[in-house]
Design a protein around this motif. Sequence first.
Motif, PDB file in Angstrom:
ATOM      1  N   HIS A   1      -6.786  15.476   3.398  1.00 61.17           N
ATOM      2  CA  HIS A   1      -6.551  14.662   4.592  1.00 61.17           C
ATOM      3  C   HIS A   1      -6.036  15.517   5.752  1.00 61.17           C
ATOM      4  O   HIS A   1      -6.358  15.259   6.909  1.00 61.17           O
ATOM      5  CB  HIS A   1      -5.595  13.512   4.278  1.00 61.17           C
TER       6      HIS A   1
ATOM      7  N   THR B   1       0.815  -1.218   0.000  1.00 68.30           N
ATOM      8  CA  THR B   1       0.000   0.000   0.000  1.00 68.30           C
ATOM      9  C   THR B   1       0.850   1.270   0.000  1.00 68.30           C
ATOM     10  O   THR B   1       0.303   2.366  -0.109  1.00 68.30           O
ATOM     11  CB  THR B   1      -0.965   0.045   1.204  1.00 68.30           C
TER      12      THR B   1
ATOM     13  N   GLN C   1      -6.238   3.345   8.164  1.00 69.23           N
ATOM     14  CA  GLN C   1      -7.482   4.026   8.523  1.00 69.23           C
ATOM     15  C   GLN C   1      -7.542   4.295  10.023  1.00 69.23           C
ATOM     16  O   GLN C   1      -7.230   3.410  10.795  1.00 69.23           O
ATOM     17  CB  GLN C   1      -8.684   3.172   8.103  1.00 69.23           C
ATOM     18  N   PRO C   2      -7.868   5.506  10.426  1.00 70.14           N
ATOM     19  CA  PRO C   2      -8.329   6.643   9.628  1.00 70.14           C
ATOM     20  C   PRO C   2      -7.184   7.593   9.247  1.00 70.14           C
ATOM     21  O   PRO C   2      -7.427   8.704   8.834  1.00 70.14           O
ATOM     22  CB  PRO C   2      -9.289   7.342  10.591  1.00 70.14           C
ATOM     23  N   TYR C   3      -5.952   7.144   9.396  1.00 68.96           N
ATOM     24  CA  TYR C   3      -4.796   8.014   9.186  1.00 68.96           C
ATOM     25  C   TYR C   3      -4.146   7.827   7.824  1.00 68.96           C
ATOM     26  O   TYR C   3      -4.234   6.760   7.228  1.00 68.96           O
ATOM     27  CB  TYR C   3      -3.742   7.761  10.263  1.00 68.96           C
ATOM     28  N   VAL C   4      -3.452   8.892   7.416  1.00 72.14           N
ATOM     29  CA  VAL C   4      -2.572   8.822   6.258  1.00 72.14           C
ATOM     30  C   VAL C   4      -1.174   9.139   6.790  1.00 72.14           C
ATOM     31  O   VAL C   4      -0.919  10.248   7.258  1.00 72.14           O
ATOM     32  CB  VAL C   4      -2.985   9.830   5.155  1.00 72.14           C
TER      33      VAL C   4
ATOM     34  N   ILE D   1      -1.818   4.423   3.961  1.00 69.62           N
ATOM     35  CA  ILE D   1      -3.090   4.650   4.638  1.00 69.62           C
ATOM     36  C   ILE D   1      -3.293   3.551   5.670  1.00 69.62           C
ATOM     37  O   ILE D   1      -3.253   2.369   5.345  1.00 69.62           O
ATOM     38  CB  ILE D   1      -4.250   4.667   3.631  1.00 69.62           C
TER      39      ILE D   1
ATOM     40  N   ALA E   1      -6.039  14.100   9.600  1.00 73.25           N
ATOM     41  CA  ALA E   1      -5.747  12.672   9.532  1.00 73.25           C
ATOM     42  C   ALA E   1      -4.312  12.363   9.122  1.00 73.25           C
ATOM     43  O   ALA E   1      -3.948  11.196   9.030  1.00 73.25           O
ATOM     44  CB  ALA E   1      -6.710  12.001   8.559  1.00 73.25           C
TER      45      ALA E   1
END
Length: 97
Positions: free
Chosen positions: A23, A11, A87-90, A85, A28
């Motif tokens: 974002h 990813t 979730q919920p962060y980048v 990614i 995030a």
Amino acid sequence: MSDLRTELSETIDEAEWEWLIPHVKRDAVIVVSLDLDLLDVGEAIANDNIPLVQRWIDEALISKPSNQQLGLWNSNQQKRFNTMIIQPYVLVQEIAA
């Protein structure tokens, strides 16, 4: 390599700053220091490794973007980052110019 680690490694991608702005607006984005491996951080967060993640936060190795960073990146919309990614962060890590 664990299945999660393999999955996470697939990813990792590159993104321009402009793509990350939405974002940031939803609070995030987590900036990962170049001293850390992005995959290690993603794996620790995905596994809820609270002691390790807290240590990185305490050592300022992972953090929300500072106002200074945001200003620099906003002035260079083509700035590129390695991203992941969780979730919920980048998670983002600057790519050295």
